[in-house]
Write a protein that holds these residues in place. Structure first.
Motif, short mmCIF file in Angstrom:
data_model
loop_
_atom_site.label_atom_id
_atom_site.label_comp_id
_atom_site.label_asym_id
_atom_site.label_seq_id
_atom_site.Cartn_x
_atom_site.Cartn_y
_atom_site.Cartn_z
N GLU A 142 -13.00 -10.47 -7.06
CA GLU A 142 -13.67 -10.24 -6.07
C GLU A 142 -13.67 -8.84 -5.66
O GLU A 142 -14.83 -8.34 -5.22
N THR A 143 -12.82 -8.15 -6.39
CA THR A 143 -12.91 -6.62 -6.37
C THR A 143 -14.03 -6.13 -7.25
O THR A 143 -14.84 -5.30 -6.84
N LEU A 144 -14.29 -6.80 -8.15
CA LEU A 144 -15.26 -6.44 -9.21
C LEU A 144 -16.71 -6.74 -8.44
O LEU A 144 -17.46 -6.16 -8.55
N LEU A 145 -16.66 -7.90 -7.81
CA LEU A 145 -17.78 -8.41 -7.16
C LEU A 145 -18.27 -7.38 -5.93
O LEU A 145 -19.37 -7.16 -5.53
N ALA A 146 -17.17 -6.86 -5.58
CA ALA A 146 -17.44 -5.78 -4.33
C ALA A 146 -17.78 -4.44 -4.80
O ALA A 146 -18.07 -3.46 -3.74
N SER A 147 -17.91 -4.01 -6.02
CA SER A 147 -18.18 -3.07 -6.57
C SER A 147 -19.74 -2.67 -6.57
O SER A 147 -20.43 -3.59 -6.32
N ARG A 148 -20.27 -1.66 -6.94
CA ARG A 148 -21.76 -1.44 -6.79
C ARG A 148 -22.13 -2.17 -8.19
O ARG A 148 -23.70 -2.07 -8.27
N LEU A 149 -21.53 -2.58 -9.22
CA LEU A 149 -22.23 -2.99 -10.58
C LEU A 149 -23.12 -4.47 -10.02
O LEU A 149 -22.89 -5.14 -9.37
N ARG A 199 -23.09 -14.07 -6.09
CA ARG A 199 -21.72 -13.46 -5.65
C ARG A 199 -21.08 -14.48 -4.49
O ARG A 199 -20.12 -14.53 -4.50
#
Lengths: 244, 344
Positions: free
Chosen positions: A84-91, A238
């Motif tokens: 979830e943290t990865l998905l909340a990034s700008r990537l 996402r």
């Protein structure tokens, strides 16, 4: 492109730590490298270089290495609560997905190439007898292309399955079944054909010629990889990934 | 509003061209609803969070706090209504919103095999913070949180408190305009909680960032937040400063420590029109006054009746009192979303 490499960088940091730790997989990779890169070439000698089986052997090895870690790609992030943290990034979706695929392909192809080079040195040291034993250039190119494509297909299938698996274990099970279906399916279909039909097919393939078969296989792998990776990209949502 | 101490690294991202004009509000939600099958996680939530403050979003487990954050970050779509974060539409501009926000979500989300330095380096790269700036920023944050000496250890070996601090550092690494912190002190021991709370307060003051903090630690919210919103069952029950929420509960409660209280006096007191209720514990009277009533005539009346007054004190409700009152009002069915707008 820069974001894809950022993702590849992160994946490689994790692989590196895994490989450097004997307990977490480094030892098995080392044993495999010893058997495939030293023992087999020393035993087989020049046949290890000249055999036509080389074309299938290295792609198989690379695909196996990819399959050993690709099921973890998304399911592992989910299981370890980093997704979830990865998905909340700008990537972007594609940077995350393609980055994971490329990292796995580099791992598989890299492992195969390193073993191939070690093997080549081992063969020359033990059986060189003053001359150099080398691969046929065309066969080497075809082998490397097939190795990359087989790894790409395996990584695509693995990521596609890993996207929806709740755990790494579940992803590995589904991936194992998919690999059995993909590899055994065509063989079972072939065996189900009438004897004369099988004979005709074999004769037709023999008439086609080695180079053309290689082109067919490369094209088929490329098409399948494109379809699988496209499907994985379409499956990357996402909202669904966060809630799964 | 505190001043920012450095440039926003979000400007290094490609998506920033989408950024809309600056707004007085970091978050504006207008009647957002989110359903998960038959379960309504957010129910007509309307909310405005001014820029530059620490906003506390309070509610019990399952109140809808995490769902609200996911909607604001554009990770999931609202079923109904509309929300804007930093002037951007959450449905349409999710990528642009994420490029300007930082987040510590339900879990720290750290790669436990990697070192602290690598964890921060990865997210710094993800936000395209230039290499030299990234290295300086990593050093600054790890030093501020007291983690610099352990920067090369795999994070998996760290204590939970240290991981939470690192996750907060990661959330603000790229100097975002808005940071979401979902229960940052959850599961920490009191000492670690107090330490992290101090760090958060210093960080908010130093970075000048808008912080959207969800918590059910009311003490934490009271100390950190300029404004709080109370949510339950997906509905916003109240919003305002902690002081204004406390004052709901403060109105008309007075403690009197007295000698010579008799049953007759207490009964007479209860009968007075300006008294709503009276409770007695030993020599302590707690009087709840009717709306608009003053305590002075009651004290005078008690003195006339030979009661020795030792102390008169207006009861200062805590945020917890106000919160619990809101929860009980809501569970009795009296709370409505309209209450929220009244409090606001």
């Amino acid at each position: 492109m820069r974001d894809i490499w950022t993702m590849v960088w992160k994946e490689w940091r994790e692989f590196r730590d895994q490989l450097l730790s004997l307990r977490r997989g480094g030892l098995s990779a080392l044993i495999l490298a010893l058997i495939l890169g030293v023992v087999a070439p020393v035993q087989l000698g020049p046949d290890w270089v000249n055999s036509k089986l080389v074309i299938g052997y290295w792609p198989f090895l690379a695909a196996t290495m990819v399959s050993s870690l690709i099921a973890d790609s998304v399911a592992g992030e989910r299981e370890r609560h980093t997704l979830e943290t990865l998905l909340a990034s700008r990537l972007s979706d594609s940077a995350i997905l393609i980055g994971k695929i490329i990292a796995a392909v580099i791992y598989g192809v890299g492992f195969a190439v390193v073993n191939l080079l070690i093997g080549l040195v081992a063969v020359n040291v033990t059986h060189g007898e003053g001359g150099l034993i080398l691969f046929d250039a065309q066969r080497l190119v075809v082998t490397i292309v097939l190795t990359i494509l087989a790894s790409l297909l395996m990584a695509g299938i693995g990521v596609f399955i890993s996207l929806r698996a709740a755990t790494v274990k579940q992803a590995q099970q589904a991936f194992g079944i998919a690999i059995i279906v993909i590899t055994m399916g065509p063989l079972l279909l072939f065996n189900a054909l009438e004897y004369e039909t099988r004979e005709k097919l074999i004769a037709r393939l023999a008439a086609v010629g080695e180079t053309r078969i290689e082109v067919y296989v490369v094209t088929a792998l490329l098409v399948m990889s494109t379809i699988v990776i496209g499907a994985a990209l379409a499956r990357f949502r996402r909202g669904k990934l966060v809630l799964d | 509003m505190p001043r920012r101490c450095g440039p926003s690294f979000a400007s290094f991202g490609a998506e920033t061209s989408l950024v809309a004009a600056s707004s007085d509000f970091a978050i504006r939600a207008d009647n957002i609803t989110r359903d998960f099958g038959p379960v309504r996680a957010l129910d007509r939530l309307s909310l405005e969070v001014p820029t530059g403050i620490v906003f506390g979003f309070l509610g019990p487990n399952g109140a809808g706090k995490t769902t609200a954050i996911r909607v604001f970050l554009g990770l999931i779509d609202a079923t109904g209504g509309r929300a804007e974060v930093l002037g951007l539409d959450t449905r349409r501009d999710g990528a642009a919103i994420r490029s300007r926000c930082g987040a510590l979500l339900e879990h720290p989300g750290l790669y436990e095999r990697l070192s602290a330095g690598d964890n921060l380096d990865f997210y710094g790269r993800a936000w395209r913070v230039p290499r030299r700036v990234r290295q300086e920023r990593i050093r600054e944050l790890l030093t501020r949180f007291g983690l610099w000496d352990r920067r090369d250890d795999p994070v998996g070996r760290w204590s939970r408190g240290m991981k939470q601090k690192l996750a907060v550092a990661r959330a603000v690494l790229h100097r975002p305009d808005l940071v979401f912190l979902d229960e940052p002190t959850s599961g920490l021991d009191p000492v670690a909680t107090a330490g992290l709370r101090e760090d958060l307060a210093a960080l908010a003051a130093h970075e000048g960032v808008t912080v959207f903090l969800t918590t059910h630690n009311l003490n934490e919210a009271e100390r950190l937040c300029g404004q709080v919103g109370v949510i339950r069952g997906g509905r916003l029950l109240a919003v305002g400063s902690p002081e204004s929420l406390r004052s709901r509960r403060d109105s008309g409660r007075v403690d009197i420590v007295a000698r010579g209280l008799t049953e007759t006096i207490v009964t007479s007191l209860r009968a007075r029109p300006e008294v709503h209720s009276v409770t007695v514990h030993d020599c302590r009277l707690t009087i709840s006054l009717s709306s608009g009533a003053s305590i002075a005539p009651i004290v005078a009346w008690l003195v006339q009746n030979d009661v020795g007054i030792e102390e008169v004190r207006q009861v200062r409700a805590t945020l917890e009192d106000a919160f619990l009152e809101l929860m009980s009002v809501d569970s009795n069915g009296a709370g409505t979303p309209e209450d929220a707008s009244r409090d606001a």
